[in-house]
Scaffold this motif. Structure first.
Motif, PDB file in Angstrom:
ATOM      1  N   MET A 280       0.758  -1.102  -0.175  1.00  0.00           N
ATOM      2  CA  MET A 280       0.091  -0.026   0.094  1.00  0.00           C
ATOM      3  C   MET A 280       0.866   1.302   0.102  1.00  0.00           C
ATOM      4  SD  MET A 280      -3.209  -0.497  -0.409  1.00  0.00           S
ATOM      5  CE  MET A 280      -2.685  -1.695  -1.479  1.00  0.00           C
ATOM      6  N   ARG A 281       2.158   1.299   0.147  1.00  0.00           N
ATOM      7  CA  ARG A 281       2.992   2.274  -0.162  1.00  0.00           C
ATOM      8  C   ARG A 281       4.151   1.949  -1.087  1.00  0.00           C
ATOM      9  NH1 ARG A 281       3.665   5.236   5.693  1.00  0.00           N
ATOM     10  NH2 ARG A 281       1.539   5.738   6.052  1.00  0.00           N
ATOM     11  N   PRO A 282       4.626   2.858  -1.893  1.00  0.00           N
ATOM     12  CA  PRO A 282       4.135   4.153  -2.142  1.00  0.00           C
ATOM     13  C   PRO A 282       2.664   4.062  -2.935  1.00  0.00           C
ATOM     14  CG  PRO A 282       5.897   3.597  -3.646  1.00  0.00           C
ATOM     15  CD  PRO A 282       5.734   2.472  -2.807  1.00  0.00           C
ATOM     16  N   GLY A 283       2.112   5.007  -3.015  1.00  0.00           N
ATOM     17  CA  GLY A 283       1.000   5.266  -3.767  1.00  0.00           C
ATOM     18  C   GLY A 283       1.167   4.851  -5.258  1.00  0.00           C
ATOM     19  N   LEU A 284       1.975   4.919  -5.856  1.00  0.00           N
ATOM     20  CA  LEU A 284       2.064   4.225  -7.452  1.00  0.00           C
ATOM     21  C   LEU A 284       2.036   2.839  -7.344  1.00  0.00           C
ATOM     22  CD1 LEU A 284       2.247   5.929  -9.993  1.00  0.00           C
ATOM     23  CD2 LEU A 284       4.763   5.684  -9.811  1.00  0.00           C
ATOM     24  N   LEU A 285       2.384   2.219  -6.325  1.00  0.00           N
ATOM     25  CA  LEU A 285       2.401   0.854  -6.216  1.00  0.00           C
ATOM     26  C   LEU A 285       0.885   0.325  -5.838  1.00  0.00           C
ATOM     27  CD1 LEU A 285       3.424  -2.269  -6.529  1.00  0.00           C
ATOM     28  CD2 LEU A 285       4.395  -1.792  -4.053  1.00  0.00           C
ATOM     29  N   ALA A 286       0.365   1.001  -4.938  1.00  0.00           N
ATOM     30  CA  ALA A 286      -1.022   0.884  -3.990  1.00  0.00           C
ATOM     31  C   ALA A 286      -2.110   0.973  -5.186  1.00  0.00           C
ATOM     32  CB  ALA A 286      -1.242   1.871  -3.168  1.00  0.00           C
ATOM     33  N   VAL A 287      -2.078   1.814  -6.228  1.00  0.00           N
ATOM     34  CA  VAL A 287      -3.018   2.213  -7.073  1.00  0.00           C
ATOM     35  C   VAL A 287      -3.006   0.718  -8.110  1.00  0.00           C
ATOM     36  CG1 VAL A 287      -3.313   4.430  -6.957  1.00  0.00           C
ATOM     37  CG2 VAL A 287      -1.559   3.428  -8.659  1.00  0.00           C
ATOM     38  N   LEU A 288      -2.014   0.213  -8.369  1.00  0.00           N
ATOM     39  CA  LEU A 288      -1.801  -1.033  -9.082  1.00  0.00           C
ATOM     40  C   LEU A 288      -2.765  -2.008  -8.399  1.00  0.00           C
ATOM     41  CD1 LEU A 288       1.859  -1.216 -10.107  1.00  0.00           C
ATOM     42  CD2 LEU A 288      -0.056  -0.604 -11.606  1.00  0.00           C
ATOM     43  N   HIS A 289      -2.508  -2.339  -7.137  1.00  0.00           N
ATOM     44  CA  HIS A 289      -3.315  -3.698  -6.430  1.00  0.00           C
ATOM     45  C   HIS A 289      -4.864  -3.010  -6.334  1.00  0.00           C
ATOM     46  CE1 HIS A 289      -0.091  -6.092  -5.032  1.00  0.00           C
ATOM     47  NE2 HIS A 289       0.834  -5.063  -5.297  1.00  0.00           N
ATOM     48  N   LEU A 290      -4.994  -1.928  -6.112  1.00  0.00           N
ATOM     49  CA  LEU A 290      -6.478  -1.486  -5.972  1.00  0.00           C
ATOM     50  C   LEU A 290      -7.425  -1.374  -7.364  1.00  0.00           C
ATOM     51  CD1 LEU A 290      -5.956   1.930  -3.754  1.00  0.00           C
ATOM     52  CD2 LEU A 290      -7.000  -0.265  -3.062  1.00  0.00           C
ATOM     53  N   ALA A 291      -6.537  -1.118  -8.532  1.00  0.00           N
ATOM     54  CA  ALA A 291      -7.162  -1.291  -9.490  1.00  0.00           C
ATOM     55  C   ALA A 291      -7.592  -2.751 -10.016  1.00  0.00           C
ATOM     56  CB  ALA A 291      -6.382  -0.677 -10.729  1.00  0.00           C
ATOM     57  N   PHE A 292      -6.738  -3.498  -9.660  1.00  0.00           N
ATOM     58  CA  PHE A 292      -6.549  -5.248 -10.028  1.00  0.00           C
ATOM     59  C   PHE A 292      -7.829  -5.697  -9.204  1.00  0.00           C
ATOM     60  CE2 PHE A 292      -6.172  -9.682  -9.185  1.00  0.00           C
ATOM     61  CZ  PHE A 292      -6.159 -10.144 -10.690  1.00  0.00           C
ATOM     62  N   ALA A 293      -8.448  -5.063  -7.930  1.00  0.00           N
ATOM     63  CA  ALA A 293      -9.202  -5.640  -7.072  1.00  0.00           C
ATOM     64  C   ALA A 293     -10.677  -5.588  -7.831  1.00  0.00           C
ATOM     65  CB  ALA A 293      -9.336  -4.956  -5.743  1.00  0.00           C
ATOM     66  N   TRP A 294     -10.737  -4.507  -8.871  1.00  0.00           N
ATOM     67  CA  TRP A 294     -11.932  -4.452  -9.627  1.00  0.00           C
ATOM     68  C   TRP A 294     -12.407  -5.602 -10.452  1.00  0.00           C
ATOM     69  CZ3 TRP A 294     -16.144  -1.872  -8.843  1.00  0.00           C
ATOM     70  CH2 TRP A 294     -16.028  -0.335  -8.098  1.00  0.00           C
ATOM     71  N   LEU A 295     -11.388  -6.465 -10.784  1.00  0.00           N
ATOM     72  CA  LEU A 295     -11.454  -7.486 -11.658  1.00  0.00           C
ATOM     73  C   LEU A 295     -12.127  -8.815 -10.997  1.00  0.00           C
ATOM     74  CD1 LEU A 295     -11.229  -8.521 -14.562  1.00  0.00           C
ATOM     75  CD2 LEU A 295      -8.968  -9.520 -14.023  1.00  0.00           C
ATOM     76  N   PRO A 296     -11.828  -9.170 -10.061  1.00  0.00           N
ATOM     77  CA  PRO A 296     -12.265 -10.290  -9.266  1.00  0.00           C
ATOM     78  C   PRO A 296     -13.883  -9.838  -8.918  1.00  0.00           C
ATOM     79  CG  PRO A 296     -10.813  -9.610  -7.917  1.00  0.00           C
ATOM     80  CD  PRO A 296     -10.342  -8.883  -9.187  1.00  0.00           C
ATOM     81  N   LEU A 297     -14.110  -8.560  -8.531  1.00  0.00           N
ATOM     82  CA  LEU A 297     -15.434  -8.018  -8.270  1.00  0.00           C
ATOM     83  C   LEU A 297     -16.144  -8.025  -9.577  1.00  0.00           C
ATOM     84  CD1 LEU A 297     -17.335  -6.781  -6.152  1.00  0.00           C
ATOM     85  CD2 LEU A 297     -16.306  -4.546  -6.780  1.00  0.00           C
ATOM     86  N   ALA A 298     -15.766  -7.786 -10.682  1.00  0.00           N
ATOM     87  CA  ALA A 298     -16.415  -7.597 -11.865  1.00  0.00           C
ATOM     88  C   ALA A 298     -17.150  -9.108 -12.098  1.00  0.00           C
ATOM     89  CB  ALA A 298     -15.631  -6.969 -12.807  1.00  0.00           C
ATOM     90  N   PHE A 299     -16.262  -9.933 -12.022  1.00  0.00           N
ATOM     91  CA  PHE A 299     -16.538 -11.462 -12.436  1.00  0.00           C
ATOM     92  C   PHE A 299     -17.452 -11.788 -11.473  1.00  0.00           C
ATOM     93  CE2 PHE A 299     -13.991 -11.118 -15.824  1.00  0.00           C
ATOM     94  CZ  PHE A 299     -14.403 -11.627 -16.931  1.00  0.00           C
ATOM     95  N   ALA A 300     -17.480 -11.633 -10.052  1.00  0.00           N
ATOM     96  CA  ALA A 300     -18.193 -11.958  -9.110  1.00  0.00           C
ATOM     97  C   ALA A 300     -19.704 -11.313  -9.536  1.00  0.00           C
ATOM     98  CB  ALA A 300     -18.038 -11.485  -7.832  1.00  0.00           C
ATOM     99  N   LEU A 301     -19.728 -10.156  -9.998  1.00  0.00           N
ATOM    100  CA  LEU A 301     -20.979  -9.836 -10.576  1.00  0.00           C
ATOM    101  C   LEU A 301     -21.591 -10.374 -11.686  1.00  0.00           C
ATOM    102  CD1 LEU A 301     -20.312  -5.843 -10.201  1.00  0.00           C
ATOM    103  CD2 LEU A 301     -21.697  -7.289  -8.509  1.00  0.00           C
TER     104      LEU A 301
END
Length: 415
Positions: A280-301
């Motif tokens: 989760m630090r630095p921010g430039l790394l955190a956003v990669l993980h946060l962005a990827f979190a949408w993919l399993p959520l999308a396929f759960a939907l």
């Protein structure tokens, strides 16, 4: 983390601009993609406004507006960034020399030039729409040939390079299918092209690049991080995505759960295996993980939608799963990855900064607004709000990025 001081960038003269833009694939194609980020959604926002509120006169495309929206975003907007990235990193992945500008400038000219022409063609100019997609196809063919030549010249096998090249090859076939539709073939060709764009072009490339780069970046920065990059997941995901594509295209919606539940599980496994709590630090790394979190959520939907349809015949959630993936994963990962490449390749510190953070945060709100549009009420009003929200989120980011692409590196290095 406070931002490090950044040396002042020197503005390039008009005479220097062509050489500067052509000095690296990412510089030219990322600038084109940044223009496309605003152009595509500006047209769609006005089109949605016309649908919801009416305008005195707004020229309508000769094809279904949804077809124009899907095709130009999937085959124009995102691939401009993808070609810029892949034409830069393919030689590095495969230990080959960097590509000369004569190999990548025609790709940019074809894909972006065709994209602009096709956008003009959406204003009730069908001949220009056809010409635009023909020019885009030429750009794709040059790009695929160029990357294939790099792969052939390499001795080592690289699964990530092969996966990306396969996706771009499928995307080329998707453009051929859509051109066939424009010249009189059945609607099924357009439907196939749109599904190839999502599940044969964009998602395979986004996941392949994430699979390679997210663990790499995390392992370089996060303490106690274990790099996990399983070789089995790329072929498994490919098989499931192609099965989803064909089932969806043929209208077998009652069987999509057979692909989407496994995909949700595979993507969720990766999201956990990549240990975001350590990155989760630095921010430039955190956003990669946060962005990827949408993919399993999308396929759960997707999985919930599939199971409900298979058991009751009720198609709930509409296009919410698609846009959780398209805006949430593709859009957020675009901001995260392009910001990182732009910072690093312009000699700037590898930090997010206020404008990229603002763009990323607002984009999360746009995803929620777009999902809300599918849940009842005044759907087109929510669509209009989400479209203008996209423009609001991206405008400062695009302007900042364009300035960087139009100025020399702050450290004085070439590229």
């Amino acid at each position: 983390m406070p931002e490090s001081p950044i040396p002042a960038a020197r503005a390039a003269t008009f005479a220097e601009l062509p050489g500067l833009l052509a000095s690296a694939p990412h510089r030219l194609l990322f600038l084109a993609g940044s223009v496309a980020v605003l152009l595509s959604m500006a047209w769609w926002a006005v089109e949605l406004t016309w649908m919801r509120f009416g305008l005195g006169y707004w020229p309508q495309p000769s094809i279904a507006p949804a077809f124009g929206h899907a095709m130009l975003i999937q085959y124009g907007l995102f691939p401009l960034f993808m070609f810029g990235f892949l034409l830069t990193v393919f030689p590095r992945w495969l230990n080959q020399p960097a590509l000369p500008r004569a190999r990548y400038v025609p790709v940019a000219g074809g894909v972006f030039g065709g994209y602009v022409l096709a956008n003009g063609g959406l204003l009730d100019l069908p001949w220009l729409l056809k010409l635009g997609f023909v020019v885009m196809l030429v750009g794709y063919l040059i790009g695929v040939y160029t990357l294939a030549a790099v792969l052939r010249a390499a001795r080592a096998r690289d699964d990530h390079a092969r996966s990306c090249l396969l996706a771009l090859s499928l995307g080329t076939l998707g453009l051929v299918a859509f051109l066939a539709y424009l010249f009189g073939a059945p609607d099924a060709c357009a439907q196939l092209a749109i599904r190839i764009g999502t599940f044969g072009l964009l998602l395979p490339i986004f996941f392949t690049v994430t699979h390679r780069m997210l663990p790499f970046f995390s392992g370089n920065v996060a303490r106690g991080y274990t790099v996990v990059r399983p070789r089995w997941s790329l072929p498994v995901v490919w098989v499931l995505l192609l099965a989803h594509l064909l089932l969806d295209w043929r209208g077998a919606l009652g069987r999509l759960w057979l692909t989407d539940i496994p995909l949700a599980l595979v993507f969720a496994w990766h999201a956990l295996a990549w240990q975001p709590w350590k990155a989760m630090r630095p921010g430039l790394l955190a956003v990669l993980h946060l962005a990827f979190a949408w993919l399993p959520l999308a396929f759960a939907l997707y999985a919930v939608q599939d199971v409900v349809y298979a058991t009751s015949g009720h198609f709930m959630l509409g296009r919410a799963p698609l846009h959780a993936m398209a805006i949430g994963y593709f859009g957020s990962m675009l901001v995260a990855m392009v910001t990182r490449v732009t910072q690093g390749h312009s000699g700037r510190p590898l930090q997010m900064g206020a404008i990229p953070w603002s763009c990323f945060a607002l984009l999360q709100l746009v995803v929620l607004l777009r999902i809300r549009a599918e849940l009842g009420g005044d759907m087109y009003l929510w669509l209009v709000i989400a479209a203008y929200g996209w423009l609001l989120a991206f405008l400062p980011w695009v302007l900042r990025s364009a300035w960087i692409y139009l100025t020399p590196r702050v450290d004085g290095k070439p590229g």
